[in-house]
Motif scaffolding. Sequence first.
Motif: not given
Length: 447
Positions: A245-257
């Motif tokens: 995600c950091e390499q391709y300028d994207s955001v990594c979101i963890f759904d910890e619901v």
Amino acid sequence: MSLRSNQILPQEANQFQKVQQEANKFIAGGVVSLNRKVQPHIIFKKGKGSRIFDINNKEYIDYHSAFAAHLLGHNNKEVNQAVTRTLKNDHSLIGSGTNHLEIKLAEMMCTLIPSLELVQITNTGSEGTAHAIRLSRAYTGKEHIILIAGGYNGWHNDVARKVMPGLKEIGLRKSPGEYPFLPSSAGIPRSVRSKVHCVNFNDLDSIEYVLKKYPVACVLLEPVLQNIGIVLPQPGYLEGLIRLCEQYDSVCIFDEVKTGFRSSLRGHQHLEGVKPHLSVFGKAIANGYPLGVVGGKKEIMELFDAPDPKKKVLIAGTYNAHPLNVAAAISTLQILQKPETYEHLDKVCNILYGGLRSLFMEKGIPAIVATNGSASCTYFTHKTPLDLHHILTDHDFDFDLKYRKALIQEGIYLLPVACKQSSVSYAHSQEDIYQTLEANKRVLSRL
């Protein structure tokens, strides 16, 4: 707790049917959330601790926990007292400015979860994932998103795809590659579907395949898939995902619901030693009261109040941080911080999981008891599943459903849907666990 005492008798079934007919007159679909529409259709009236009771006063040891929300058990005394005190002190939903309760909860979350630099409070996990996607799009200037096959991230358009599609629907394994967006609802525009890309869990090659091909704003996933049972990440998967995600300028979101607080006080991310850019929490955070939290990196979260109107991300909600729900969340987190809470959970879970594995082995039934803290799922297969494809090709769905329905007859309530998570609560006693194992023994002897 014998089979006879928990068998649903004809007159009792008629009582359920009568109440359901009343519901059908006024509620679209007969229940207020259609994933509650299951067979056998039992109408429950109350819950206390590890037990739930139907309208015929039959008692069940509960492992459904309202889709894993009741980590401390139903109607936990301390949590209810916190809510009652809030009422007695005349706390009210003001809808202007802030207050000490929501500030305290926000501070607790930022202190407990290292990746949370700023948070916002919502009513549900679905709202949290919707906000996280919107933040990601505003932050990156991109519109495409990556989801995980077999994951569940809420009901809104961007994420409303089938959780457990058929093998014929998704086709052969694709790696690297992506699967079609199979909507779980009518009314989702095709333009939305074209920007959502589904790949298998534990497949970094497919993540990179999509990241290279499209302008991806975010990758949204449960760090452990807990809506098709319990599918754990392979070593290095989550770390590699964040790196991509950091390499391709994207955001990594963890759904910890679901994973939040069931696997660890500090979320599953703490167990893995990783820091996603954004995280969403819900369910167990307030022990059944409606509350969600979205939070993460300061530079992303600050977009909620960006000085430039073109960059500002809307967050609104009349009932956000309702004082009763916030009081419940604060009390829940205080109880979870006591060492004895997780010590007890670990103790009873180890007895249950070990007992189940021994029973399946004794009966010669191929079974994998997959676990993640107080959450578990039994797969009737020879090998531990690593993704949705493994489950669809290897798991005995028919036996799973028969097993669950037979346990319900014995007074052990698992949601009667194949591959749904089983949840142990702090309220479960050792005696509950031994009764559960005895019920399993009787069920497995006759299936």
